[in-house]
Scaffold this active site. Structure first.
Site, PDB file in Angstrom:
ATOM      1  N   LEU A 132      18.295  20.482 -28.793  1.00  0.00           N
ATOM      2  CA  LEU A 132      18.281  21.058 -30.126  1.00  0.00           C
ATOM      3  C   LEU A 132      17.795  19.993 -31.105  1.00  0.00           C
ATOM      4  CD1 LEU A 132      21.741  22.871 -30.045  1.00  0.00           C
ATOM      5  CD2 LEU A 132      19.491  23.857 -29.650  1.00  0.00           C
ATOM      6  N   LYS A 190      29.150  21.657 -33.844  1.00  0.00           N
ATOM      7  CA  LYS A 190      28.483  20.981 -32.727  1.00  0.00           C
ATOM      8  C   LYS A 190      29.552  20.389 -31.832  1.00  0.00           C
ATOM      9  CE  LYS A 190      25.339  18.581 -30.392  1.00  0.00           C
ATOM     10  NZ  LYS A 190      25.989  18.408 -29.111  1.00  0.00           N
ATOM     11  N   GLU A 245      28.001  24.231 -23.546  1.00  0.00           N
ATOM     12  CA  GLU A 245      28.280  22.803 -23.625  1.00  0.00           C
ATOM     13  C   GLU A 245      29.593  22.540 -22.903  1.00  0.00           C
ATOM     14  OE1 GLU A 245      26.719  19.176 -25.550  1.00  0.00           O
ATOM     15  OE2 GLU A 245      25.897  21.170 -25.222  1.00  0.00           O
TER      16      GLU A 245
END
Length: 189
Positions: A5, A35, A91
């Site tokens: 990203l 994030k 993630e």
């Protein structure tokens, strides 16, 4: 390819991003999510069954870590859908509480402790022994649909709700914004 990203570190970089987006699209909606600092993974499902998982690898060819990903309890091995293909991106991370416990065990054993939760998550996920991965208390958040056959989704916030409905762990909150000003306010919050 599983590309990285693109980060933005200032308000001006976000305004530059908006200018690039609105030069191509007129009706824009943004989704702002926290994030998570972990290791990006791709999870592939065929007819509702998890069949392959990979890391970014060299960016073009991923590293197959299917056996290790199967040890992460939050990753569903079967989803209630008849979609022929679903590939999601997420993630893998180590919660701070698990990291603190791991460092304590490493200190007690006279081992060199990991420096941060990201390193503690990435190493075990990439190694060959799934039993070691299973002992690390790793977790995952799914944040994107990469490929899907059988359903059309046109907005990112719709994809997050669809993923949640299928049983994937998504981040506990996100913001849908109509303007870059709203994006900046959400980032500050």
């Amino acid at each position: 390819p599983m590309e990285s990203l693109q980060d933005a570190f200032s308000d001006e970089e976000l305004y530059d991003f908006e200018r690039r987006v609105t030069s191509v699209l007129s009706d824009v909606e943004y989704t702002v999510e926290p994030k998570i600092d972990g290791l990006s993974v791709s999870l592939e499902y065929r007819d509702g069954l998890f069949f392959r998982g990979s890391t970014r690898g060299d960016g073009l060819v991923g590293e197959d870590v299917t056996a290790n990903l199967r040890t992460i309890k939050a990753i569903p091995l079967k989803i209630d859908t008849d979609l022929p293909l679903l590939e999601v991106r997420g993630e893998v991370y180590m919660p701070h509480s698990s990291f603190d416990e791991l460092v304590l065990r490493q200190d007690e054993a006279g081992e060199k402790p990991f420096k941060n939760p990201r390193n503690a998550a990435a190493g075990p996920l990439r190694q060959k022994n799934a039993a070691i991965t299973a002992k690390r208390s790793l977790d995952v958040f799914i944040f994107n649909i990469q490929q899907i056959e059988g359903v059309e989704i046109t907005k990112h916030d719709e994809s997050l709700e669809y993923l949640k409905k299928l049983g994937f762990p998504i981040l506990p909150f996100y913001y849908t914004c109509d303007s870059i000003t709203d994006v900046l306010d959400s980032v500050q919050e």
